[in-house]
Structure formats: C-alpha cells, structure tokens
Design a protein around this motif. Sequence first.
Motif, PDB file in Angstrom:
ATOM      1  N   TYR A  27     -27.409 -27.226  21.619  1.00 14.72           N
ATOM      2  CA  TYR A  27     -27.762 -27.023  23.024  1.00 14.72           C
ATOM      3  C   TYR A  27     -27.821 -25.536  23.368  1.00 14.72           C
ATOM      4  CZ  TYR A  27     -26.959 -31.981  23.900  1.00 14.72           C
ATOM      5  OH  TYR A  27     -27.043 -33.351  23.879  1.00 14.72           O
ATOM      6  N   PHE A  28     -28.903 -25.172  24.058  1.00 15.39           N
ATOM      7  CA  PHE A  28     -28.972 -23.858  24.683  1.00 15.39           C
ATOM      8  C   PHE A  28     -28.179 -23.931  25.982  1.00 15.39           C
ATOM      9  CE2 PHE A  28     -32.870 -24.018  22.163  1.00 15.39           C
ATOM     10  CZ  PHE A  28     -32.941 -22.743  21.598  1.00 15.39           C
ATOM     11  N   SER A  29     -27.113 -23.164  26.096  1.00 14.93           N
ATOM     12  CA  SER A  29     -26.394 -23.104  27.364  1.00 14.93           C
ATOM     13  C   SER A  29     -27.204 -22.304  28.380  1.00 14.93           C
ATOM     14  CB  SER A  29     -25.016 -22.463  27.159  1.00 14.93           C
ATOM     15  OG  SER A  29     -24.132 -23.365  26.541  1.00 14.93           O
TER      16      SER A  29
ATOM     17  N   GLN B  95     -36.662 -26.535  21.868  1.00 14.55           N
ATOM     18  CA  GLN B  95     -37.367 -25.403  21.284  1.00 14.55           C
ATOM     19  C   GLN B  95     -36.654 -24.941  20.025  1.00 14.55           C
ATOM     20  OE1 GLN B  95     -37.065 -22.971  24.948  1.00 14.55           O
ATOM     21  NE2 GLN B  95     -36.049 -21.406  23.679  1.00 14.55           N
ATOM     22  N   ASP B  96     -37.377 -24.160  19.247  1.00 19.97           N
ATOM     23  CA  ASP B  96     -36.875 -23.656  17.972  1.00 19.97           C
ATOM     24  C   ASP B  96     -35.591 -22.859  18.207  1.00 19.97           C
ATOM     25  OD1 ASP B  96     -36.537 -22.674  15.411  1.00 19.97           O
ATOM     26  OD2 ASP B  96     -38.283 -21.339  15.485  1.00 19.97           O
TER      27      ASP B  96
ATOM     28  N   ALA C 245     -32.658 -27.759  13.073  1.00 24.23           N
ATOM     29  CA  ALA C 245     -33.253 -28.607  14.116  1.00 24.23           C
ATOM     30  C   ALA C 245     -33.516 -27.803  15.388  1.00 24.23           C
ATOM     31  CB  ALA C 245     -32.315 -29.776  14.431  1.00 24.23           C
ATOM     32  N   GLU C 246     -34.401 -28.310  16.211  1.00 21.71           N
ATOM     33  CA  GLU C 246     -34.624 -27.698  17.513  1.00 21.71           C
ATOM     34  C   GLU C 246     -33.414 -27.926  18.410  1.00 21.71           C
ATOM     35  OE1 GLU C 246     -38.344 -29.681  18.535  1.00 21.71           O
ATOM     36  OE2 GLU C 246     -39.366 -27.733  18.360  1.00 21.71           O
ATOM     37  N   GLY C 247     -33.210 -27.025  19.351  1.00 21.81           N
ATOM     38  CA  GLY C 247     -32.126 -27.174  20.303  1.00 21.81           C
ATOM     39  C   GLY C 247     -32.630 -27.684  21.641  1.00 21.81           C
ATOM     40  N   ARG C 248     -31.747 -28.377  22.352  1.00 19.56           N
ATOM     41  CA  ARG C 248     -32.083 -28.878  23.687  1.00 19.56           C
ATOM     42  C   ARG C 248     -31.570 -27.900  24.742  1.00 19.56           C
ATOM     43  NH1 ARG C 248     -34.076 -33.873  23.533  1.00 19.56           N
ATOM     44  NH2 ARG C 248     -33.709 -35.115  21.645  1.00 19.56           N
TER      45      ARG C 248
ATOM     46  N   PHE D  96     -35.023 -13.372  19.979  1.00 20.49           N
ATOM     47  CA  PHE D  96     -36.305 -13.680  20.634  1.00 20.49           C
ATOM     48  C   PHE D  96     -36.342 -15.139  21.069  1.00 20.49           C
ATOM     49  CE2 PHE D  96     -38.176 -10.200  17.810  1.00 20.49           C
ATOM     50  CZ  PHE D  96     -38.302  -9.286  18.846  1.00 20.49           C
ATOM     51  N   LYS D  97     -35.721 -16.014  20.287  1.00 16.75           N
ATOM     52  CA  LYS D  97     -35.751 -17.450  20.573  1.00 16.75           C
ATOM     53  C   LYS D  97     -34.798 -17.842  21.700  1.00 16.75           C
ATOM     54  CE  LYS D  97     -36.888 -18.472  15.755  1.00 16.75           C
ATOM     55  NZ  LYS D  97     -36.554 -19.248  14.531  1.00 16.75           N
TER      56      LYS D  97
END
Length: 543
Positions: A243-245, A144-145, A132-135, A209-210
């Motif tokens: 989640y992206f921290s 995003q991916d 799944a995409e992360g928030r 890269f992501k």
Amino acid sequence: MGECSVRPIVVNQVGYPLRGEKLAVFTGGSHQFRVVEEATGAVVLEGVSGPARFDVSCGATLHTGDFSELTAPGRYRIEQVDGAASAVFSLAERPYHELQQGLLKAFYYYRCGVTLTEEFAGPWAHQACHTAEGRVHGNELLVQDSAGGWHDAGDYGKYSGPGAKAVADLLLAYELYPSSFESAIPLPESDGVMLDVLHECKVELDWLFKMFDPATGGVFHKLTTLKFPGLDVMPEDDRAELYFSPVSAAATGDVAAVMALAARIYEPFDHVYAEKCLQAALRAWEWLERHPQVPGFVNPPDIVTGEYGDAVDTDERYWAAAELLRTTGEEKYHTAVQELAQLDYPKYSLGWADMGGYGTLAYLLRGETIADAALYATLKEGLLAEAARLMEQSAADGYRISLREEDYIWGSNMLVMNHALLLLAAEHVSGDRRYAACALDHLHYLLGRNVLDISYVTGFGDQSVRHPHHRPSVGDGVEAPVPGLVAGGPDRGLHDEYVVEHLQGKPAAQCFADHELSYSTNEVTIYWNSPAVFVAARFNLLK
C-alpha cells in the motif's frame, strides 16, 4: 548466541590512519602498556595511560593510552604487563577503504524488486521480491508500479523521507570527496564511466519517481504492507498486499530536495536523467506551494508498519528551496530560503525528521559570493557553533564522542554518525581540521572503541555485530550476517521486550544487545549506513 568478551583495552578494531592522534581506551586504573607487532611479537612502542576519569554514560572508570608516535604501516595489538590485550588493528594510509566499500555495498543488499545474484551477493543472494503493484490507500482501486529502491531497514518497508536522507548523504559524500569513490564495488551496473556510488543512488531515485501521486504531484509518504512479516521471512516470501500511504508534506519536501540535488550531480553524466530529476523536484515544489498548511503524517488506522511521523514540514520545505536555488539559481527560491530561514526549527540537524541541516549545507555550499551576506554569515556561525558544542561534549566523554547520557536513544549510532557528518561539514566551510579529528573519534567509537568492545558494523572488526534485527540475515540460513550494516546502538529507553528482560539497570552506553529480537538496539537501516559512508569517505581521500 554467545556474548563477546569485553577486553580491558579497546581500540578501533579496523585501524587508524598513519598520521594523527591514536588512542586506546583502558578500563580500571592507570596502566603501563606496549604496542606489539602482530607478525613478529616485537614491542614497537611503550607508554603509560593517562589520568583516570569516571564516565557516567558507560558506568566505568576510563583512561587513555596515546600511541600516536607509531606511524609505521602494519598490524598491531596493545598489551598490558598482565597479559591483557586489545583487538589486532591496522595502521595504514587508507585504513577505511574496505570499510567504505562494505558500507556502500550494503545498499546493494538492501535492493528491492530485483534478484541479488551470487556473482554480486555471494551467499546472501536471493530472488526478486515485492514486484507486485501497490494499492493507493484510501483509493484501493488505483494501483501502480511500486518495485525497486531499497528496503528501509530490518523490515521490507520503503519510505520516501528516510530514503531521501540516505541518498543525500551519499551524493554529498561524492560531491565533497569524489576521489574516495574511485574503486568499483563492483555492482552489476559498474561501467567505468560513472562511479558506483552514483549507480547505487540511482536505484533509490528511480523508485522515488514512482512515489509521486499522479493526481496531485505530491509524494506518498511510504510503501509498505499493512503489518510486518515474521522475522525469518525472506524478502521474496513476503507477498502481502503493498500500500502507498497518503501523501505528506514532509515526504514531498524531502523528494523535491533530493531530486534537485540529484539533478546537479547527474548532469555531467546523463543530461536526460538530470532533467527528469529536476522536473520531479519542480513538480514536488509546486505541490508544496499549493499546500502551505498540511497536517503531519500519521499511519492510517489499518497500517501498523513504521510510521516515520513528522508533524513539522518547515525544515523539509527549507531544504527543498535551498537545493532548488543551488540547482537553478532562480531568485524565487532564494526568497523562499530567506523567508523559511526566519522560522523556528532545527537548522543544523541531519535526522530523517529534522532535515534543516541539509538546507543549511545546501545554502553554504552554494558559495558566499552569491549568497545573502547576512544569512550566509548567520548560518555559517550557527553551524560552527553547533560543531563547537559537539567538540566540547566529545572532550568531556570517556570515548571522545558527542553523546551525553540522555542521547543514547533508539538509533544512537545515527546520532554518532550524523554528528560526525556535521563536524566534517564544519571542517569543509572553515578549513579547521580539528573538526575532522573529532569526527574521526566518532568513527573509532563505531568500530570498537566503546565500552562494549564491539564494532557496530557487521563483518568489520574481530568482535562485530553478529545477530542484527534484519530479516534477510535471520532467514537466509547463512551463519554470517549480511556485511556492512550499521546497527542502531545503545538505547537507554529499553524499547523492546528482549532488552527489558536482559538490560535492566545498565548504564546508558551499555544498553545494547547483539540479538535478533532487539529491534530497538540492533536493527539496521539505510540512513544509519549513509552518514557512515560519508565519514569513511572523508578519511579515504587519495592524497
């Protein structure tokens, strides 16, 4: 979960090279011993162990038996006259070939976002996970991916800095010891053109890269759920929100550095990919230049997964500047290295928090003829002084490793392997093989020549770790753990409930539990495996 018996004679349970020093360690008083060929029972060597010494870290009286005279390939054990025997071990030209393959294959098992098929994963196959995409934390409408890369450890978090360290160890191993990687693992990507170690590193680089924040060019510190899943939850069953921290300077510096390193390594194979790595490195460096003063990373209040907090980012900036200098040759990066090298932080450490050692290695590996003479001399002198200190500590230790009693910390085996890596770097820049001999003693410790008579690498050695704190190994229903994983090792701080209950009063080097609940001694991570790959590769060189 039964405990392994501790034999009075401990050896490297995998084996020893044909040439060089070969030692077993005995507990108790001095002993006559004999080396016996496993297949025939023939006694091929006899000896007497040396003087005893009490070792505080392990809480035992130890002495060594030297069987270096034995140089014939084969499988052997060491016996005492009372019948006590060691593990069976091999003598071979390249005794660590399968070990290196297993340590590297472990990264395939750590892969996230893809199906691990039975063809390559055997009984440890599982479905694709975390696709799944992360928030973006703090801006939850932005998604995003986030798929790909490696799970960091016994949980399913993915972390930019530790991932960069792991890739750096593997790429440096390839750079210094390429012949050790010629055999295919194999991997799904194996093509006979690019070596498998580079295919595997690309898995993590593609994920890194992501991790760039598209708005700023900085690098998100980590990608995790808000909390850890249960210990028996398989990766494909962990469906909580990702989640992206927030961006951190430490993560941004680490990724700038490893992307610059990757740009050099991949250039002969794929110019377009190498250029993509370089552009990522430049983008991260530009963020660092725009943000000279940044607070250290701390978890947002609602995230309780591993923090990897890092209050000092000077070491990551130093590493990034050194790698960009080595890759581009541009003088502005040389100026940055010279300025950053004057600041006070560890310049010979190879841990995920203190990355200065990688900057020093990058500068020294660039070469003396194009370096600033004074800086090169200072860094080389400092590296060799640190290596000499580790050798001195190893000589005072009953098992010939560089850990003092206070060094048996959470992840002590990372220190063991990082120290060995640094010793091998000292060998590389000096040509002095005594550093390599000391590094090999550290590998002997990891593989069973220790007070617990245990190989800390799953699947390697007759008494290896069986119950790591590793969710796939717990939840997959397979009796054997995922192979090739390096366990954290003894932790005198007793940092989890299981060891608090079971290990009170134990000497530092015995504060280890082969139990899935002991996350502070028996967890596994990519950046404990990566320096072990480096060390194994040094002793697998094709002659």
